[in-house]
Scaffold this motif. Structure first.
Motif, PDB file in Angstrom:
ATOM      1  N   ILE B  44       9.251 -21.589  19.246  1.00 48.03           N
ATOM      2  CA  ILE B  44       8.834 -20.347  18.583  1.00 48.03           C
ATOM      3  C   ILE B  44       7.306 -20.304  18.466  1.00 48.03           C
ATOM      4  O   ILE B  44       6.673 -19.286  18.771  1.00 48.03           O
ATOM      5  CB  ILE B  44       9.488 -20.237  17.197  1.00 48.03           C
ATOM      6  CG1 ILE B  44      10.987 -20.060  17.335  1.00 48.03           C
ATOM      7  CG2 ILE B  44       8.915 -19.077  16.416  1.00 48.03           C
ATOM      8  CD1 ILE B  44      11.714 -20.126  16.032  1.00 48.03           C
ATOM      9  N   ALA B  63       9.949 -13.685  19.913  1.00 47.06           N
ATOM     10  CA  ALA B  63       9.965 -14.798  18.961  1.00 47.06           C
ATOM     11  C   ALA B  63      10.970 -14.545  17.846  1.00 47.06           C
ATOM     12  O   ALA B  63      11.683 -15.468  17.423  1.00 47.06           O
ATOM     13  CB  ALA B  63       8.569 -15.011  18.385  1.00 47.06           C
ATOM     14  N   ILE B  64      11.060 -13.283  17.365  1.00 45.90           N
ATOM     15  CA  ILE B  64      12.036 -12.977  16.310  1.00 45.90           C
ATOM     16  C   ILE B  64      13.455 -13.256  16.804  1.00 45.90           C
ATOM     17  O   ILE B  64      14.244 -13.949  16.150  1.00 45.90           O
ATOM     18  CB  ILE B  64      11.907 -11.500  15.874  1.00 45.90           C
ATOM     19  CG1 ILE B  64      10.565 -11.258  15.201  1.00 45.90           C
ATOM     20  CG2 ILE B  64      13.022 -11.132  14.910  1.00 45.90           C
ATOM     21  CD1 ILE B  64      10.321  -9.813  14.864  1.00 45.90           C
ATOM     22  N   ALA B  67      14.132 -16.898  17.112  1.00 47.41           N
ATOM     23  CA  ALA B  67      14.360 -17.560  15.821  1.00 47.41           C
ATOM     24  C   ALA B  67      15.785 -17.339  15.354  1.00 47.41           C
ATOM     25  O   ALA B  67      16.460 -18.278  14.894  1.00 47.41           O
ATOM     26  CB  ALA B  67      13.371 -17.037  14.785  1.00 47.41           C
ATOM     27  N   ILE B  68      16.274 -16.093  15.494  1.00 45.98           N
ATOM     28  CA  ILE B  68      17.645 -15.810  15.062  1.00 45.98           C
ATOM     29  C   ILE B  68      18.641 -16.621  15.882  1.00 45.98           C
ATOM     30  O   ILE B  68      19.565 -17.245  15.355  1.00 45.98           O
ATOM     31  CB  ILE B  68      17.929 -14.299  15.184  1.00 45.98           C
ATOM     32  CG1 ILE B  68      17.048 -13.536  14.206  1.00 45.98           C
ATOM     33  CG2 ILE B  68      19.380 -13.999  14.890  1.00 45.98           C
ATOM     34  CD1 ILE B  68      17.094 -12.054  14.407  1.00 45.98           C
ATOM     35  N   PHE B  71      18.662 -20.321  14.913  1.00 48.15           N
ATOM     36  CA  PHE B  71      19.412 -20.581  13.678  1.00 48.15           C
ATOM     37  C   PHE B  71      20.913 -20.574  13.943  1.00 48.15           C
ATOM     38  O   PHE B  71      21.649 -21.477  13.505  1.00 48.15           O
ATOM     39  CB  PHE B  71      19.036 -19.529  12.639  1.00 48.15           C
ATOM     40  CG  PHE B  71      19.842 -19.607  11.388  1.00 48.15           C
ATOM     41  CD1 PHE B  71      19.846 -20.764  10.641  1.00 48.15           C
ATOM     42  CD2 PHE B  71      20.600 -18.539  10.961  1.00 48.15           C
ATOM     43  CE1 PHE B  71      20.587 -20.854   9.491  1.00 48.15           C
ATOM     44  CE2 PHE B  71      21.350 -18.627   9.818  1.00 48.15           C
ATOM     45  CZ  PHE B  71      21.346 -19.785   9.087  1.00 48.15           C
TER      46      PHE B  71
END
Lengths: 107, 89, 160
Positions: B44, B63-64, B67-68, B71
């Protein structure tokens, strides 16, 4: 402005390096989780702040705020999930001086 | 100040190298999951710095999403790990 | 009333992310109206008027303490990682919390994970099981004061 952003970027890179080194060097799984989570959280923080300083435009800053909030919520939850799964899969290191979870099972 | 970018990238690259080594040698399955989690977090950071260098806003959206997905990946691997006996693999 | 509040909140978030142009205001209004109708009809939520005050308290009292602890935690990790023989005395301890709400407990567990040398493993009713790198206290009470003490007071003032 560029100098400040580069300072943040370098600090972030250093913490990423420390996170990787911690994952490599620590002797058992729980300590690896600890080192990895903490160092990469602050590293991501620092890198994102550095990029926000380099591009002080609202369209960048709003997205960076979203990423920061998401990382700070999701990263500890993820590491906690891995830790619980590690414990439940009977991968318990033998150097623990105290184990409260085991006492819970016996009660 | 161009050369500072190389310093940042080499620091992050070394971090990725260490996590990948742990990913390959990790004695237990959970060690591999931990190193994959750390690896995702570093990636990221790499994407965000690339966005700054290319001066393109769209990389932040990537990047968003990354990140999701990272996770979700961590939680799914943790679910998979749960309840299995973790011998050396 | 519920419709208006939800609509205004959604529209504000949309405009903050997209920018203030005429096109965006029109499109944002349409999208927010549709979302408002769906949300109010099919989900069950209550609007809590104290929430903005709680959020402000959270931002200005809790976040500075949290960031300071995060920096301390990272210096601790750096010291441990870089020392040639890693100093370890690990153990899993039980920490008792007084917080009632789920959100408060989640925040407390997350803060424990990101403070020096601790990692929360599991939450069960009023107890949080924590893996610490260095077990200092002898009893559960002592460990609770060491690990959760600084956050418990602040979070209790915000969430309860």
């Amino acid at each position: 402005m560029t100098i400040a952003s580069y300072v943040f970027l370098i600090i972030g890179g250093l913490f990423y390096l420390l996170g990787g080194l911690g994952v490599l060097r620590m002797p058992d799984t729980f300590n690896r989780i600890q080192a990895g989570t903490k160092a990469t959280t602050l590293g991501a923080f620092s890198i994102l702040i550095g990029v926000a300083l380099a591009n002080p435009v609202w369209s960048w800053i709003s997205k960076i705020i979203i990423i920061i909030v998401f990382i700070i919520i999701s990263n500890p939850i993820g590491s906690s999930a891995i830790a619980k799964a590690t414990y439940n899969s009977k991968n318990i290191p033998d150097n623990l001086v105290q184990d409260a979870l085991k006492e819970r099972g016996e009660e | 100040m161009e050369w500072m970018d190389y310093v940042v990238f080499s620091l992050m690259g070394l971090g990725i190298l260490f996590t990948v080594i742990r990913l390959f040698i990790g004695p237990k399955l959970s060690d591999r999951v931990v190193s994959l989690d750390t690896f995702n977090m570093i990636v990221i950071g790499v994407i965000v710095v690339l966005a700054s260098i290319f001066q393109s806003n769209l990389y932040l959206d990537i990047a968003i999403v990354y990140a999701i997905l990272a996770f979700l990946e961590t939680v799914v691997f943790a679910r998979y790990l749960e309840g299995k006996k973790d011998d050396n693999r | 009333m519920k419709y208006v509040t939800t609509f205004v909140t959604l529209l504000l978030i949309y405009l903050l992310l997209a920018g203030f142009t005429v096109n965006e205001v029109i499109l944002g209004s349409i999208v927010s109206a549709i979302l408002t109708i769906i949300l109010v009809k099919y989900t069950d939520f209550r609007i809590n008027w104290k929430f903005p005050i709680k959020l402000l308290k959270f931002l200005f009292i809790y976040i500075p303490v949290f960031i300071w602890k995060l920096i301390l935690a990272n210096l601790d990790v750096a010291r441990r990682v870089l020392s040639p023989k890693i100093p370890l005395n690990p153990g899993i301890v039980k920490v008792k919390t007084e917080l009632k709400g789920d959100l408060g407990k989640l925040t407390l567990a997350n803060s424990i994970t990101l403070t020096p040398g601790t990692l929360s493993i599991d939450v069960e009713d009023q107890y949080i099981f924590v893996h610490t790198v260095d077990v200092k206290g002898k009893s559960d009470v002592e460990n609770t004061a060491n690990i959760a003490g600084p956050f418990e007071k602040i979070l209790g003032g915000i969430f309860d």
